[in-house]
Design a protein around this motif. Structure first.
Motif, PDB file in Angstrom:
ATOM      1  N   VAL A  19       0.842  -1.192   0.000  1.00 53.00           N
ATOM      2  CA  VAL A  19       0.000   0.000   0.000  1.00 53.00           C
ATOM      3  C   VAL A  19       0.880   1.246   0.000  1.00 53.00           C
ATOM      4  O   VAL A  19       0.596   2.235  -0.676  1.00 53.00           O
ATOM      5  CB  VAL A  19      -0.926  -0.007   1.230  1.00 53.00           C
ATOM      6  CG1 VAL A  19      -1.734   1.288   1.305  1.00 53.00           C
ATOM      7  CG2 VAL A  19      -1.844  -1.211   1.183  1.00 53.00           C
ATOM      8  N   ALA A  20       1.973   1.208   0.754  1.00 54.19           N
ATOM      9  CA  ALA A  20       2.953   2.298   0.822  1.00 54.19           C
ATOM     10  C   ALA A  20       4.226   1.737   1.425  1.00 54.19           C
ATOM     11  O   ALA A  20       4.195   0.749   2.174  1.00 54.19           O
ATOM     12  CB  ALA A  20       2.424   3.467   1.652  1.00 54.19           C
ATOM     13  N   HIS A 152      -2.275  -4.573   3.419  1.00 55.36           N
ATOM     14  CA  HIS A 152      -3.666  -4.372   3.824  1.00 55.36           C
ATOM     15  C   HIS A 152      -3.941  -4.926   5.209  1.00 55.36           C
ATOM     16  O   HIS A 152      -4.894  -4.494   5.875  1.00 55.36           O
ATOM     17  CB  HIS A 152      -4.607  -5.014   2.805  1.00 55.36           C
ATOM     18  CG  HIS A 152      -4.656  -4.292   1.501  1.00 55.36           C
ATOM     19  ND1 HIS A 152      -3.845  -4.614   0.434  1.00 55.36           N
ATOM     20  CD2 HIS A 152      -5.402  -3.225   1.092  1.00 55.36           C
ATOM     21  CE1 HIS A 152      -4.095  -3.801  -0.579  1.00 55.36           C
ATOM     22  NE2 HIS A 152      -5.031  -2.945  -0.212  1.00 55.36           N
ATOM     23  N   HIS A 222       3.871   9.981  -0.076  1.00 55.56           N
ATOM     24  CA  HIS A 222       2.783   9.016  -0.280  1.00 55.56           C
ATOM     25  C   HIS A 222       2.542   8.211   0.992  1.00 55.56           C
ATOM     26  O   HIS A 222       1.378   7.961   1.367  1.00 55.56           O
ATOM     27  CB  HIS A 222       3.129   8.078  -1.439  1.00 55.56           C
ATOM     28  CG  HIS A 222       2.144   6.967  -1.637  1.00 55.56           C
ATOM     29  ND1 HIS A 222       0.844   7.195  -2.039  1.00 55.56           N
ATOM     30  CD2 HIS A 222       2.251   5.622  -1.461  1.00 55.56           C
ATOM     31  CE1 HIS A 222       0.193   6.040  -2.114  1.00 55.56           C
ATOM     32  NE2 HIS A 222       1.029   5.066  -1.755  1.00 55.56           N
ATOM     33  N   PHE A 223       3.592   7.821   1.663  1.00 51.98           N
ATOM     34  CA  PHE A 223       3.476   7.047   2.898  1.00 51.98           C
ATOM     35  C   PHE A 223       2.714   7.843   3.958  1.00 51.98           C
ATOM     36  O   PHE A 223       1.771   7.340   4.582  1.00 51.98           O
ATOM     37  CB  PHE A 223       4.869   6.687   3.409  1.00 51.98           C
ATOM     38  CG  PHE A 223       4.883   5.747   4.585  1.00 51.98           C
ATOM     39  CD1 PHE A 223       4.963   4.380   4.397  1.00 51.98           C
ATOM     40  CD2 PHE A 223       4.838   6.244   5.879  1.00 51.98           C
ATOM     41  CE1 PHE A 223       4.983   3.511   5.479  1.00 51.98           C
ATOM     42  CE2 PHE A 223       4.847   5.388   6.974  1.00 51.98           C
ATOM     43  CZ  PHE A 223       4.920   4.012   6.767  1.00 51.98           C
ATOM     44  N   ARG A 225       0.754  10.472   3.561  1.00 56.30           N
ATOM     45  CA  ARG A 225      -0.635  10.718   3.158  1.00 56.30           C
ATOM     46  C   ARG A 225      -1.495   9.485   3.414  1.00 56.30           C
ATOM     47  O   ARG A 225      -2.640   9.598   3.883  1.00 56.30           O
ATOM     48  CB  ARG A 225      -0.698  11.082   1.663  1.00 56.30           C
ATOM     49  CG  ARG A 225      -0.274  12.495   1.333  1.00 56.30           C
ATOM     50  CD  ARG A 225      -0.757  12.890  -0.061  1.00 56.30           C
ATOM     51  NE  ARG A 225      -0.264  11.967  -1.085  1.00 56.30           N
ATOM     52  CZ  ARG A 225       0.880  12.138  -1.749  1.00 56.30           C
ATOM     53  NH1 ARG A 225       1.637  13.207  -1.506  1.00 56.30           N
ATOM     54  NH2 ARG A 225       1.264  11.273  -2.677  1.00 56.30           N
ATOM     55  N   THR A 226      -0.916   8.314   3.169  1.00 56.43           N
ATOM     56  CA  THR A 226      -1.664   7.063   3.364  1.00 56.43           C
ATOM     57  C   THR A 226      -2.004   6.837   4.823  1.00 56.43           C
ATOM     58  O   THR A 226      -3.145   6.534   5.177  1.00 56.43           O
ATOM     59  CB  THR A 226      -0.853   5.882   2.822  1.00 56.43           C
ATOM     60  OG1 THR A 226      -0.591   6.068   1.428  1.00 56.43           O
ATOM     61  CG2 THR A 226      -1.623   4.567   3.011  1.00 56.43           C
ATOM     62  N   VAL A 227      -0.993   7.013   5.705  1.00 53.26           N
ATOM     63  CA  VAL A 227      -1.241   6.723   7.123  1.00 53.26           C
ATOM     64  C   VAL A 227      -2.119   7.804   7.774  1.00 53.26           C
ATOM     65  O   VAL A 227      -2.909   7.517   8.658  1.00 53.26           O
ATOM     66  CB  VAL A 227       0.095   6.567   7.904  1.00 53.26           C
ATOM     67  CG1 VAL A 227       0.891   5.405   7.344  1.00 53.26           C
ATOM     68  CG2 VAL A 227       0.922   7.841   7.877  1.00 53.26           C
ATOM     69  N   GLY A 230      -5.707   7.145   6.923  1.00 49.89           N
ATOM     70  CA  GLY A 230      -6.286   6.004   7.594  1.00 49.89           C
ATOM     71  C   GLY A 230      -6.404   6.166   9.084  1.00 49.89           C
ATOM     72  O   GLY A 230      -6.896   5.271   9.797  1.00 49.89           O
TER      73      GLY A 230
END
Length: 231
Positions: A19-20, A152, A222-223, A225-227, A230
């Motif tokens: 995912v990242a 995931h 990106h990492f 933004r992903t965490v 979530g």
């Protein structure tokens, strides 16, 4: 951004497309654990290894540079004695202080270090998950960089056995720790200044470890933004 072969290696380890992912480091020295705790954990490495060029530079400095400095100072002393001149000494002004001066810096920072013996690296309890992870952080590789990969259903921390590596090209990393999402989560904020961004891995037992020096800006952005999305 990490090359395709890095993602291919990550996909092979995770069994799915990550995912990242981001390379990171412990952004400060690992605190010294109690001797009995370190001994029980196998007395592993607590500092990253150094490249052999560093040792060569140290040898050159001590055996070449230092002797040259000493020879130069001795030569100046001899010249002064032969010429009958004493080195000029500045007469202290009335009311001026002489002798060693006490440092009167910010006492608050020292107090903060006393209040936080872990130095912001982790929660401070060596018996919890984060402390145990730190005790073997450098045991898998002398290189300080670690690759944190998000899947995931889990978080995977990997390391390359090499002493030097390129974060965009290193594809020989191996997993050193995995945590399901009910045992660990990532805490981080998007939009942090590049070069100063950090994030925490927080575990279910309440312990946490903080890392920084995030590699490759695109991967780091990106990492984070992903965490943050979530959270």
């Amino acid at each position: 951004m990490a090359k395709r072969k890095v993602h291919r290696r990550a996909r092979k380890i995770l069994g799915e497309e990550p995912v990242a992912l981001v390379w990171c480091e412990i952004h400060r020295p690992i605190p010294v654990p109690p001797k009995e705790v370190h001994r029980a954990a196998g007395k592993g490495r607590l500092k990253p290894g150094h490249h052999w060029l560093l040792y060569v530079g140290a040898v050159v400095f001590f055996f070449v540079v230092v002797p040259m400095i000493l020879i130069d100072k001795i030569g100046k002393k001899i010249d002064q004695r032969l010429s009958g001149r004493e080195p000029h000494r500045q007469t202290p002004r009335p009311g001026s202080r002489s002798g060693p001066q006490r440092f009167t810096g910010d006492r608050g920072s020292a107090g903060d270090r006393v209040d936080d013996p872990a130095g912001g690296v982790f929660d401070g309890d060596w018996n919890l998950t984060a402390g145990r992870l730190l005790l073997r952080w450098y045991g898998h590789s002398p290189n300080p960089k670690r690759l944190v990969m998000l899947a995931h259903d889990r978080i995977c921390v990997a390391a390359s056995p090499r002493r030097r590596l390129s974060p965009t090209r290193a594809d020989d990393f191996r997993p050193v720790a995995e945590f399901p999402l009910d045992a660990a989560r990532i805490e981080g904020e998007a939009g942090q200044p590049r070069g100063f961004a950090t994030f925490r891995i927080r575990f279910a037992d309440g312990s946490w470890v903080q890392v920084g020096r995030l590699g490759e800006p695109e991967d780091a952005d990106h990492f984070l933004r992903t965490v943050s999305a979530g959270a």
